[in-house]
Design an enzyme around this catalytic site. Structure first.
Site, PDB file in Angstrom:
ATOM      1  N   ASN A 188      -9.944 -10.242  -2.517  1.00  0.00           N
ATOM      2  CA  ASN A 188     -11.242 -10.412  -3.193  1.00  0.00           C
ATOM      3  C   ASN A 188     -11.041 -11.614  -4.115  1.00  0.00           C
ATOM      4  O   ASN A 188     -10.751 -11.472  -5.291  1.00  0.00           O
ATOM      5  CB  ASN A 188     -11.604  -9.166  -3.994  1.00  0.00           C
ATOM      6  CG  ASN A 188     -11.734  -7.951  -3.093  1.00  0.00           C
ATOM      7  OD1 ASN A 188     -12.372  -8.020  -2.049  1.00  0.00           O
ATOM      8  ND2 ASN A 188     -11.117  -6.838  -3.479  1.00  0.00           N
ATOM      9  N   GLU A 269     -17.029  -5.516   2.186  1.00  0.00           N
ATOM     10  CA  GLU A 269     -17.157  -4.977   0.828  1.00  0.00           C
ATOM     11  C   GLU A 269     -17.760  -5.993  -0.138  1.00  0.00           C
ATOM     12  O   GLU A 269     -17.262  -6.204  -1.242  1.00  0.00           O
ATOM     13  CB  GLU A 269     -15.796  -4.482   0.319  1.00  0.00           C
ATOM     14  CG  GLU A 269     -15.239  -3.356   1.168  1.00  0.00           C
ATOM     15  CD  GLU A 269     -13.920  -2.766   0.651  1.00  0.00           C
ATOM     16  OE1 GLU A 269     -13.164  -3.486  -0.010  1.00  0.00           O
ATOM     17  OE2 GLU A 269     -13.670  -1.578   0.938  1.00  0.00           O
ATOM     18  N   ARG A 313     -17.486   4.668  10.729  1.00  0.00           N
ATOM     19  CA  ARG A 313     -16.734   3.575  10.093  1.00  0.00           C
ATOM     20  C   ARG A 313     -15.464   3.224  10.872  1.00  0.00           C
ATOM     21  O   ARG A 313     -15.078   2.055  10.962  1.00  0.00           O
ATOM     22  CB  ARG A 313     -16.371   3.966   8.654  1.00  0.00           C
ATOM     23  CG  ARG A 313     -15.432   2.976   8.018  1.00  0.00           C
ATOM     24  CD  ARG A 313     -15.271   3.191   6.547  1.00  0.00           C
ATOM     25  NE  ARG A 313     -14.168   2.385   6.039  1.00  0.00           N
ATOM     26  CZ  ARG A 313     -13.678   2.463   4.818  1.00  0.00           C
ATOM     27  NH1 ARG A 313     -14.212   3.312   3.953  1.00  0.00           N
ATOM     28  NH2 ARG A 313     -12.674   1.701   4.425  1.00  0.00           N
ATOM     29  N   LYS A 337      -5.627  -4.005   9.641  1.00  0.00           N
ATOM     30  CA  LYS A 337      -4.912  -2.914   8.962  1.00  0.00           C
ATOM     31  C   LYS A 337      -4.346  -1.955  10.003  1.00  0.00           C
ATOM     32  O   LYS A 337      -4.937  -1.783  11.073  1.00  0.00           O
ATOM     33  CB  LYS A 337      -5.857  -2.155   8.025  1.00  0.00           C
ATOM     34  CG  LYS A 337      -6.224  -2.940   6.773  1.00  0.00           C
ATOM     35  CD  LYS A 337      -6.993  -2.096   5.773  1.00  0.00           C
ATOM     36  CE  LYS A 337      -7.357  -2.934   4.553  1.00  0.00           C
ATOM     37  NZ  LYS A 337      -8.062  -2.190   3.496  1.00  0.00           N
ATOM     38  N   ASP A 342      -8.618   2.994   6.411  1.00  0.00           N
ATOM     39  CA  ASP A 342      -8.135   2.280   5.240  1.00  0.00           C
ATOM     40  C   ASP A 342      -6.873   2.877   4.636  1.00  0.00           C
ATOM     41  O   ASP A 342      -6.938   3.564   3.624  1.00  0.00           O
ATOM     42  CB  ASP A 342      -9.246   2.249   4.169  1.00  0.00           C
ATOM     43  CG  ASP A 342      -8.910   1.299   3.040  1.00  0.00           C
ATOM     44  OD1 ASP A 342      -7.930   0.552   3.165  1.00  0.00           O
ATOM     45  OD2 ASP A 342      -9.638   1.299   2.024  1.00  0.00           O
ATOM     46  N   GLU A 370      -1.713   2.847  -2.813  1.00  0.00           N
ATOM     47  CA  GLU A 370      -3.087   3.116  -3.248  1.00  0.00           C
ATOM     48  C   GLU A 370      -3.492   4.554  -2.943  1.00  0.00           C
ATOM     49  O   GLU A 370      -4.135   5.214  -3.757  1.00  0.00           O
ATOM     50  CB  GLU A 370      -4.042   2.137  -2.542  1.00  0.00           C
ATOM     51  CG  GLU A 370      -5.500   2.439  -2.814  1.00  0.00           C
ATOM     52  CD  GLU A 370      -6.460   1.504  -2.107  1.00  0.00           C
ATOM     53  OE1 GLU A 370      -6.004   0.564  -1.415  1.00  0.00           O
ATOM     54  OE2 GLU A 370      -7.686   1.717  -2.233  1.00  0.00           O
ATOM     55  N   HIS A 490      -9.331  10.588   3.429  1.00  0.00           N
ATOM     56  CA  HIS A 490     -10.276  10.145   2.398  1.00  0.00           C
ATOM     57  C   HIS A 490     -10.884  11.279   1.571  1.00  0.00           C
ATOM     58  O   HIS A 490     -12.086  11.297   1.323  1.00  0.00           O
ATOM     59  CB  HIS A 490     -11.383   9.294   3.014  1.00  0.00           C
ATOM     60  CG  HIS A 490     -11.500   7.969   2.300  1.00  0.00           C
ATOM     61  ND1 HIS A 490     -11.614   7.883   0.936  1.00  0.00           N
ATOM     62  CD2 HIS A 490     -11.502   6.693   2.767  1.00  0.00           C
ATOM     63  CE1 HIS A 490     -11.676   6.596   0.598  1.00  0.00           C
ATOM     64  NE2 HIS A 490     -11.597   5.856   1.681  1.00  0.00           N
TER      65      HIS A 490
HETATM   66  C1  BDP Z   1      -9.244  -0.975   0.076  1.00  0.00           C
HETATM   67  C2  BDP Z   1      -9.102  -1.110  -1.408  1.00  0.00           C
HETATM   68  C3  BDP Z   1      -9.821  -2.286  -1.995  1.00  0.00           C
HETATM   69  C4  BDP Z   1      -9.473  -3.543  -1.199  1.00  0.00           C
HETATM   70  C5  BDP Z   1      -9.825  -3.307   0.258  1.00  0.00           C
HETATM   71  C6  BDP Z   1      -9.377  -4.444   1.167  1.00  0.00           C
HETATM   72  O1  BDP Z   1      -9.584   0.072  -1.994  1.00  0.00           O
HETATM   73  O2  BDP Z   1      -9.454  -2.401  -3.339  1.00  0.00           O
HETATM   74  O3  BDP Z   1     -10.150  -4.643  -1.679  1.00  0.00           O
HETATM   75  O4  BDP Z   1      -9.151  -2.184   0.742  1.00  0.00           O
HETATM   76  O5  BDP Z   1      -8.371  -4.262   1.846  1.00  0.00           O
HETATM   77  O6  BDP Z   1      -8.147  -0.237   0.497  1.00  0.00           O
HETATM   78  O7  BDP Z   1     -10.011  -5.479   1.231  1.00  0.00           O
END
Ligand code: BDP
Length: 681
Positions: A188, A269, A313, A337, A342, A370, A490
Site C-alpha cells: 500500500n 483494497e 472471494r 499469495k 489471505d 498476521e 477468517h
Molecule cells: C492482507 C492484510 C493487509 C494487506 C493485504 C495485502 O490484512 O494489511 O495490505 O493483505 O496483501 O493480508 O495487500
C-alpha cells in the site's frame, strides 16, 4: 564448609552453567570471531572481500582457497566446495557465489557444534530461484503494516545522511541465508517513495546492501504520476503517463544502477490501478515493464484482487487473472499469495498456480504472523510452506517472496523463535527440497548453542534441543487447532486479526470482511460450500483434485469446511461427529501449547536466561490466547448447534457475553500485551 559457602555454592554453580544473557540481536550469526583462518583469494570487489573477511574471522578448519571460475552449471550464484589434500577450494562464477559458499561453510561449522571440520565430499549448491526476495510492508512514517516487531528498520528521517549498524547487519543476515532482494516499502505504497529525496534515501540503503548481494526494489503506487507531478491521469495507455514512468525509472537507475524493479498492488483494497481506466492488469503491468526493461528491471505484479461482488472471494483472483495468461511482458512476474483468500493459518493452494502456463509466477508467503498470533505465538512456518510445495511443485515457480517479520526490536522479530521463520524462508527459497526438520536443526543449533561451553554433545543437552525442535515442528498445527481447524478460516476480529470474533457483524461493512461470510454457521451446520453444488471453486483446480475436493467424503479433512457446508452430525473419519471433532481439535490445540511450556522448560539449563524467560512469558500469553480462541469459537458455535460438549472436553472458563466484550484497542495492529488483554477480559 561454612553456612555462607553452602548457600553460595548452588548460586555459583548456576551462574557457571547458565549461558550469558542474550537479547537475540545476533540472530543465527553468533559464531566467534578472531579465528585468523588462512584464506587465499584473488583481488576483487566488496563482495569478495566480505566473503574473505567472514571466513578469516570465523573459519576454524583447514586453509581455504577462493577461486572465481566460469562455470555454466553454477550460474551466477552457485558455488562448489572441493576438499583437496591440504586445503579446501571454494569456487564460483561470481563474487556472490563465493559469498554464499562462505556462509555455507560457516553454517556447516556451526552445525558441527562450532568445531573445525572438513567436508568429506565435494559440495555443490545452486539456488532454485534467481529471485529470493523479502517484502517489507514498511510505511514511510516508520510504522509497519502487519508488523509486530517494533517500527521500521529504515529510519527515513535520518537517511541518506545517517546510516545505522543495523542496515549492514540486516544485509549480512539475508546474505547468510541466500536472500538476494528486498522490497523496502509497503505494497500500500505512498507515492512519495518515488520522489527525488526518497530515491536518494533508497540509494543510501542500496549502497550498504550491495556488497552482500542484496538488491533493492520498491513498491509503487500506480497513481504516482498524478500524486507527484499532477498529471491528469494515470491511464497506462496515455503517452504522457508512460513517458513519466520512463523518466522516473531513468532517474532511479542513474542513482541505483542495479535497482531491481517494482512491486505493484493495483486495484486491490482501494489501491489505484489500470482497471480505473478500463485497462487490464496486463496493460498496467506492461507499461511499467517497458519502462524498466532497458535497465534490466522487473515488475512483480500482485494477483491479490477481490471485490465485494457476488463471486466467492476465493475464486476472484483466478477469474480475473487466468484470461490474461500470456499477455504479460517477459519482465513481468505475477506474484500470487500461497492461498486463494489471505494468509490464513491453513488454506488450500491458490488455483492460479498451475493455471497460467504462459506467465511466470512467483509465490508470496507471509513470514509475519498476521493471522497466526502476531509476535506473541510461536508458529514455525516451514511446515506450512512445505505443505504448499506438496501441491505446487517448486519448479513451476519463477521466484519466491516473503512478507517480512522484521522490525527494529532488539531481537529483530519480536518473538525469539520467530527468527526461525525469516531463516526458514531464506533457506527454502534457496532450496525448497530442504525439510522443515533439517532447517529447524540448523537454526536451533546456530541460534542457541552455548558459546561458553566447549562440549555440546551431552545427552541432556541433546534432549533440550529435541524439546525445542518438537515445539517448532508442532507449533503451526497447534495454532490451526486452537484457531480454525478442519478448514475453517477468517474467524478473526475486525481489523487487527489477532483474536477470535466469529460473531463479528458490523452493520454496513463489506460482507467479505466478516467472519460469517466464511464460516456460514447456522442451526443446521457449518462451512463454506465451494463444491459443485455451491460456489464451485473446486472447478478451478485440476480435474482429479477437483473431484477429490468436491466430495465431502474424499476431501482431506484439514480442508473440509473450506470446501463444504456440512451438518453438525456429519460423520468424520475418526467416527466422531463433525461437532465432536471440532471440539476435539480446539481442545487439542490448547493442550499442545501447554505441552510447549513443559518442553521449553527443559531447555532452561542450556540456553541464556534472557531469551529463555522471554519465550517462557510469551508461551503463557499463547496458552491464555489458545483458551480464549477455544472458548470463543466453541461457545459461539454451540449457540448455533445447540449440542453438548463431549464428555472428555475441557470446559470453557469464559462465558460468551464476556468474550464478546473483549475489544482490543489496537492501533496500527500492534499485538496486545498480556496486561492489556487481561484488562480487556
Ligand atoms: C492482507 C492484510 C493487509 C494487506 C493485504 C495485502 O490484512 O494489511 O495490505 O493483505 O496483501 O493480508 O495487500
Amino acid at each position: 564448609m561454612n553456612i555462607r559457602t553452602t548457600l553460595l555454592l548452588p548460586l555459583l554453580l548456576c551462574c557457571c552453567l547458565t549461558a550469558k544473557a542474550e537479547e537475540g540481536s545476533r540472530l543465527w550469526l553468533r559464531q566467534a570471531t578472531g579465528a585468523e583462518a588462512q584464506v587465499t583469494a584473488p583481488r576483487g570487489g566488496a563482495t569478495l572481500q566480505t566473503a574473505t573477511h567472514e571466513l578469516r574471522e570465523a573459519w576454524k578448519g583447514q586453509p581455504i582457497t577462493l577461486r572465481l571460475k566460469k562455470d555454466k552449471f553454477l550460474g551466477s550464484e552457485g558455488f562448489r566446495i572441493t576438499p583437496l589434500a591440504d586445503r579446501l577450494e571454494l569456487t564460483a562464477a561470481t563474487e556472490r557465489g563465493l559469498l554464499y559458499g562462505a556462509y555455507h561453510l560457516l553454517r556447516l561449522q556451526e552445525s558441527n557444534g562450532g568445531h573445525a571440520f572438513t567436508p568429506q565430499q565435494e559440495i555443490t549448491e545452486v539456488p532454485a530461484y534467481d529471485l529470493r526476495i523479502l517484502n517489507h510492508w514498511d510505511n514511510i512514517d516508520g510504522t509497519v503494516e502487519r508488523g509486530y516487531a517494533g517500527s521500521s528498520l529504515w529510519d527515513w528521517e535520518s537517511l541518506p545522511e545517517q546510516g545505522s549498524d543495523r542496515y549492514e547487519a540486516y544485509a549480512r543476515a539475508n546474505a547468510s541465508i541466500g536472500i538476494n532482494g528486498t522490497v523496502l516499502n509497503n505494497v500500500n505504497a505512498s507515492p512519495r517513495i518515488l520522489s527525488r529525496s526518497y530515491i536518494e534515501k533508497v540509494k543510501a540503503l542500496a549502497d550498504v546492501f550491495r556488497p552482500y548481494g542484496l538488491r533493492v526494489y520498491l513498491s509503487v503506487n500506480f497513481a504516482s504520476p498524478m500524486a507527484l507531478d499532477s498529471l491528469p491521469t494515470a491511464d497506462p495507455a496515455d503517452k504522457a503517463v508512460a513517458r513519466w514512468w520512463k523518466n522516473k525509472v531513468k532517474e532511479i537507475y542513474r542513482l541505483i544502477p542495479d535497482f531491481g524493479g517494482f512491486l505493484v498492488k493495483a486495484n486491490s483494497e482501494g489501491q489505484p490501478g489500470p482497471c480505473d481506466y478500463g485497462r487490464t492488469h496486463a496493460e498496467g503491468a506492461n507499461m511499467l515493464a517497458d519502462a524498466l526493461a532497458p535497465h534490466g528491471g522487473i515488475v512483480m505484479w500482485r494477483a491479490f484482487v477481490y471485490s465485494p461482488g457476488d463471486a466467492d472471494r476465493a475464486k476472484q483472483a483466478y477469474i480475473e487473472f487466468k484470461p490474461l495468461d500470456g499477455k504479460f511482458r517477459k519482465n513481468v512476474i505475477v506474484q500470487v499469495k500461497n492461498g486463494p483468500v489471505d494468509f490464513q493459518p491453513r488454506e488450500p493452494y491458490s488455483p492460479l498456480f498451475g493455471a497460467m502456463q504462459q506467465t511466470p509466477l512467483m509465490a508470496e508467503l507471509q513470514i509475519t504472523q498476521e493471522y497466526l498470533g502476531h509476535a506473541n505465538h510461536v508458529a514455525y512456518l516451514a511446515p506450512m510452506w512445505k505443505e504448499f510445495f506438496q501441491y505446487v511443485p517448486p519448479t513451476s515457480l519463477r521466484a519466491i517472496a516473503g512478507v517480512s517479520n522484521i522490525g527494529n526490536s532488539p531481537n529483530w522479530c519480536g518473538h525469539p523463535l520467530a527468527q526461525s521463520n525469516w531463516y526458514a524462508f531464506g533457506r527454502l527459497a534457496w532450496n525448497p527440497a530442504l525439510s522443515a526438520e533439517a532447517i529447524a536443526d540448523e537454526w536451533l543449533v546456530q541460534t542457541f548453542r552455548s558459546l561458553e561451553r566447549q562440549e555440546t554433545s551431552g545427552v541432556d543437552e541433546q534432549a533440550a534441543y529435541k524439546a525445542m525442535k518438537q515445539i517448532l515442528m508442532e507449533s503451526r498445527e497447534a495454532v490451526v487447532n486452537y484457531m480454525m481447524p478442519l478448514g475453517l478460516h477468517h474467524l478473526f476480529a475486525w481489523g487487527h486479526h489477532y483474536g477470535p470474533e466469529p460473531w463479528c457483524d458490523i452493520p454496513g461493512a463489506r460482507p467479505d470482511w466478516m467472519p460469517s461470510y466464511y464460516h456460514k454457521a447456522d442451526k443446521e451446520g457449518i462451512g463454506f460450500d465451494r463444491s459443485s453444488r455451491g460456489s464451485n471453486a473446486v472447478a478451478q483446480y485440476p480435474d482429479s483434485l477437483a473431484r477429490l475436493l468436491d466430495d465431502a467424503y474424499s476431501c482431506p479433512e484439514q480442508f473440509l469446511l473450506w470446501f463444504h457446508h456440512l451438518p453438525w452430525n456429519h460423520p468424520m473419519q475418526s467416527g466422531n461427529s463433525l461437532w465432536e471433532e471440532l471440539c476435539r481439535h480446539y481442545s487439542l490445540g490448547v493442550r499442545e501449547v501447554r505441552k510447549f511450556q513443559q518442553l521449553w522448560d527443559r531447555a532452561r539449563p542450556y540456553i541464556d536466561e534472557e531469551r529463555f524467560l522471554l519465550v517462557q512469558s510469551l508461551l503463557k500469553i499463547q496458552v491464555r490466547d489458545a483458551v480464549w480462541w477455544k472458548d470463543a469459537c466453541l461457545l459461539y458455535f454451540q449457540e448455533l448447534s445447540g449440542l453438548p460438549f463431549p464428555d472428555e472436553m475441557e470446559r470453557p472458563i469464559h462465558t460468551l457475553p464476556q468474550l464478546k466484550q473483549v475489544k482490543l484497542g489496537i492501533s496500527n495492529y500492534e499485538c496486545p500485551d498480556a496486561e492489556l488483554l487481561d484488562s480487556q477480559r
